[in-house]
Write an enzyme that holds these catalytic residues in place. Structure first.
Site, PDB file in Angstrom:
ATOM      1  N   ASP A  43      42.659 106.476  99.486  1.00 33.70           N
ATOM      2  CA  ASP A  43      41.881 105.249  99.696  1.00 33.70           C
ATOM      3  C   ASP A  43      40.953 105.422 100.892  1.00 33.70           C
ATOM      4  OD1 ASP A  43      43.249 104.217  97.643  1.00 33.70           O
ATOM      5  OD2 ASP A  43      44.349 102.694  98.791  1.00 33.70           O
ATOM      6  N   ALA A  44      41.470 106.114 101.919  1.00 36.16           N
ATOM      7  CA  ALA A  44      40.689 106.279 103.149  1.00 36.16           C
ATOM      8  C   ALA A  44      39.451 107.133 102.867  1.00 36.16           C
ATOM      9  CB  ALA A  44      41.552 106.916 104.220  1.00 36.16           C
ATOM     10  N   TYR A  46      37.980 107.472  99.994  1.00 34.31           N
ATOM     11  CA  TYR A  46      37.095 106.663  99.160  1.00 34.31           C
ATOM     12  C   TYR A  46      36.269 105.729 100.048  1.00 34.31           C
ATOM     13  CZ  TYR A  46      35.607 103.318  95.576  1.00 34.31           C
ATOM     14  OH  TYR A  46      34.866 102.506  94.755  1.00 34.31           O
ATOM     15  N   LYS A 124      49.071  92.199  74.773  1.00 30.05           N
ATOM     16  CA  LYS A 124      48.131  91.083  74.914  1.00 30.05           C
ATOM     17  C   LYS A 124      48.080  90.721  76.396  1.00 30.05           C
ATOM     18  CE  LYS A 124      47.238  86.513  72.830  1.00 30.05           C
ATOM     19  NZ  LYS A 124      46.552  86.006  73.931  1.00 30.05           N
ATOM     20  N   GLU A 181      39.665  92.360  78.678  1.00 31.42           N
ATOM     21  CA  GLU A 181      40.318  91.304  79.450  1.00 31.42           C
ATOM     22  C   GLU A 181      40.213  91.600  80.943  1.00 31.42           C
ATOM     23  OE1 GLU A 181      41.329  89.274  77.162  1.00 31.42           O
ATOM     24  OE2 GLU A 181      42.737  87.875  78.093  1.00 31.42           O
ATOM     25  N   LYS A 299      46.615  94.883  65.180  1.00 32.57           N
ATOM     26  CA  LYS A 299      45.327  95.029  64.495  1.00 32.57           C
ATOM     27  C   LYS A 299      45.461  96.051  63.380  1.00 32.57           C
ATOM     28  CE  LYS A 299      43.019  94.220  68.893  1.00 32.57           C
ATOM     29  NZ  LYS A 299      42.260  94.747  70.027  1.00 32.57           N
TER      30      LYS A 299
END
Ligand code: IVH
Length: 682
Positions: A43-44, A46, A124, A181, A299
């Site tokens: 993260d650092a 990034y 879902k 979503e 589906k």
């Protein structure tokens, strides 16, 4: 705003090269993190790359591009959301609530198809449907579903969702609408709520509303703070697509290749029985996911068959949503009662108008503590949201403020114990209040119940009811009194006969053999549960050794911290506890057990393996799980570190699980633990 790159300019060649390099690396890092789930930079790092790009673009504004990752939070706050016209309507799905509905769906599909269809089952996701428009690979606009034809345009907010690519990867169509979503991960939801709590702001009730509210922020900066996520699962309009998938599975793979996060649990199912098994599996395992799901979408896999099946009204005939039973419901808070725990803690609970949640009628729910009630502003008479998820005890999430009646009553915890009328104390820095009377009948009853419970001395027949009766009749004033009970006296108690009285006395006598670990877990020593009890018993070999140990020695034991050490030491310094132990010893309770030899790891198939337990397992208590591991030669410690070999996680696992995940430590459920033990013992 789009700025065309300078035509030439040697002075800009290097910054321009660096800016493109940074953008490429940031996009790649996003893709690896959000889509492949294989982060390659920290993260650092990034943040470092992003920061460098921000500075570079500040110094060279002419280098800014519309799709630069720095532009994710570039949009300005708007007054309202413009309408967003969907080229291909965004439709909803018909629901199935049980096996019968699913079989009827399957029968319909087979009849119309005239063949054996294959299905894809997808989770879902409980979030918000969104349509993203890409032109020549660049995100140009995004809209909510609205009524299916016209939604609201939320492009600046959508751009803040880091897992949504601003530019597509690989060969791209001229135009593509991607649907999926937007949701908030549970861990981001909890982090947000912690921050809000610290800032004195009201907390959010559930992840779905937080995500939905997040997208409807007028200022994209506020959306960015919610750290929303995305899963893609469909396409709307497309033009000049270089590839045309033939099935939904291929479509999901294509979306992933284009740079979208696609849920990894989508599964091909050849029969409706396989579909049912998938639905059942995820209904029971949903708690283990880091995002909320409210069902399974089934589906038809073949896209040509989907077209052939078409629509019935607004619902497609080729798909159906299997809805899980709800975990939340609204009901009226009739009153607030208070329990007094074995440690004297006052536990307020909600008395509710009976309500069905997930197939069970709920009439009581925990309210945690007074501070929680005040913070959430829960008032008697309110309509409240009650949640019952998995095996977790139902709790009140919060009030529905819009439905508050004018006479709703704010709540204060009583200043006197509701059971014995003694004064109640709330220590500084503690969210809980305590009854100050150690002989409070409620505390006593709870101590006895706990002493006899399965994870402790495991005395069958002494539960809630008998513990209450024994206390009320004055037959038991502490747990040592249990060993003096006579069958003929017990037989005279209400709801007791001669036979059951004899059984109870025999069960109590039997418990004398449980050994020091069980006894320690049963004694009601603060912070000492089944797991720590085993560690302590193994370390000292006997209760006497432990009782005379110094605090420093206790604190130096692997898995026992300062706080536990202090509590154990203090327990054995109190004269009344020493007297109690002496009496238990007189009654013949076994207080000496096996001691773990230092320097020689335990023998057995799991020798040298270090375990951490967290959450509630479906059938094993902490003590039982610890026993099994220790018997196989393993060790159980309290906190997760890089030395931990396995984390065994159950329902409602908290920070230990998160830490284990971030350290990449294998995580087992109860089944996994049993399997490990079985595999090793052959
Ligand atoms: S497909 C016509 N797949 O559930 C087919 N929907 O009740 C459209 N949802 O409006 C949807 N996860 O918001 C599909 N894997 C998934 C989904 C999903 C969540 C939502 C979506 C939709 C609603 C349908």
């Amino acid at each position: 705003m789009w700025k065309s790159p300078p035509m030439s300019g040697t002075e800009n060649a290097e910054p321009q090269r660096r800016a493109s390099e940074l953008r490429a690396r940031i996009d790649e890092a996003n893709y690896r993190y959000h889509v492949l789930d294989e982060p390659t930079i920290s993260d650092a790092e990034y943040d470092g790359l992003l920061h460098e790009l921000v500075l570079l673009e500040e110094q060279h504004p002419e280098l800014v591009t519309a799709d630069s990752p720095t532009r994710r939070v570039g949009g300005v706050a708007s007054e309202e959301f413009p309408p967003y016209q969907h080229t291909v309507p965004m439709l909803s799905l018909a629901n199935a609530f049980d096996e019968e509905d699913l079989r009827a769906f399957d029968a319909r599909v087979r009849k119309l198809a005239g063949s054996e269809p294959e299905y894809v089952c997808e989770l879902k996701i409980d979030g918000l449907a969104i349509s993203l428009r890409y032109e020549r690979g660049a995100l140009v606009s995004a809209g909510t579903r609205g009524d299916g034809r016209i939604g609201e345009e939320v492009t600046p907010n959508i751009r803040t969702v880091r897992s949504i690519p601003l530019t597509l990867r690989g060969a791209v169509p001229r135009l593509l609408d991607v649907r999926g979503e937007v949701y908030i991960a549970k861990r981001d939801f909890e982090r947000m709520n912690k921050q809000r709590e610290a800032a004195g702001l009201p907390t959010f009730a559930n992840p779905r509303n937080t995500a939905a509210g997040g997208l409807r922020q007028l200022d994209p900066k506020a959306t960015a703070e919610r750290r929303l996520s995305f899963f893609a699962y469909a396409i709307g309009a497309d033009e000049d697509a270089p590839q045309r998938p033939a099935t939904q599975s291929e479509l999901l793979a294509m979306l992933r290749d284009l740079g979208f996060p696609v849920n990894p649990h989508a599964t091909d199912c050849r029969t409706i029985d396989a579909v049912l098994a998938f639905c059942r599996r995820w209904e029971s395992e949903r708690e283990g996911l880091d995002y909320e799901i409210d069902g399974v979408v089934i589906k038809v896999d073949g896209l040509a068959l989907q077209v052939r099946l078409g629509y019935a009204g607004k619902d497609p005939r080729w798909a159906i949503a299997f809805k899980f039973r709800a975990q939340e419901a609204q009901t009226k808070l009739l009153d607030i009662g208070v329990n007094v725990s074995r440690a004297g803690k006052l536990n307020p609970y909600a008395i509710l108008a009976p309500v069905h949640i997930g197939g069970v009628t709920v009439e009581r729910a925990t309210l945690h503590n007074e501070a929680d009630i005040t913070r959430k502003d829960i008032r008697i008479g309110d309509t409240v949201v009650v949640r019952r998820a998995g095996d977790v005890i139902p709790y009140v999430v919060g009030p529905v403020v819009e439905r508050r009646p004018p006479d709703a009553l704010a709540y204060r915890l009583p200043h006197q114990c509701p059971v014995c009328n003694s004064l109640v104390e709330r220590p500084a820095d503690d969210a809980f209040s305590y009854c100050t009377n150690a002989s409070c009948p409620s505390q006593l009853r709870e101590r006895i119940r706990h002493f006899c419970s399965r994870g402790a001395m495991d005395i069958e027949g002494v539960g809630d009811v008998l513990a209450s009766t024994l206390v009320d009749a004055g037959l038991v004033r502490d747990v040592a009194d249990l060993y003096e009970l006579r069958a003929n006296v017990l037989a005279d108690l209400p709801r007791m006969g001669k036979k059951s009285a004899e059984n109870v006395v025999a069960a109590i006598a039997d418990s004398k053999q449980r050994g020091p670990a069980r006894l320690l877990a049963a004694l009601n020593i603060r912070f000492v549960g089944g797991q720590n009890a085993v560690i302590l018993a193994e370390e000292f070999g006997s209760i006497d050794e432990l009782a005379s140990s110094e605090k420093e020695r206790l604190a130096s034991i692997d898995g026992i911290g300062e706080q536990i050490a202090q509590s154990v030491w203090f327990f054995f310094r109190r004269p009344e506890n020493r007297r109690l132990l002496a009496r238990l010893k007189q009654h013949g309770l076994v207080m000496i057990g096996l001691k773990r030899e230092h320097g020689h790891p335990g023998e057995g198939p799991l020798a040298g393996r270090c375990f951490v337990l967290t959450g509630t397992l479906p059938s094993l208590t902490r003590t039982e799980a610890t026993d099994l591991i220790v018997k196989a030669g393993g060790r159980v410690v309290a906190s997760v570190s890089s030395k931990t070999d396995y984390v065994v996680a159950g329902e409602a696992s908290g920070s230990k699980l998160t830490r284990a995940q971030s350290l990449g430590i294998p995580i087992l459920d109860e089944r996994g633990l049993r399997k490990l033990l079985a595999d090793y013992s052959v």
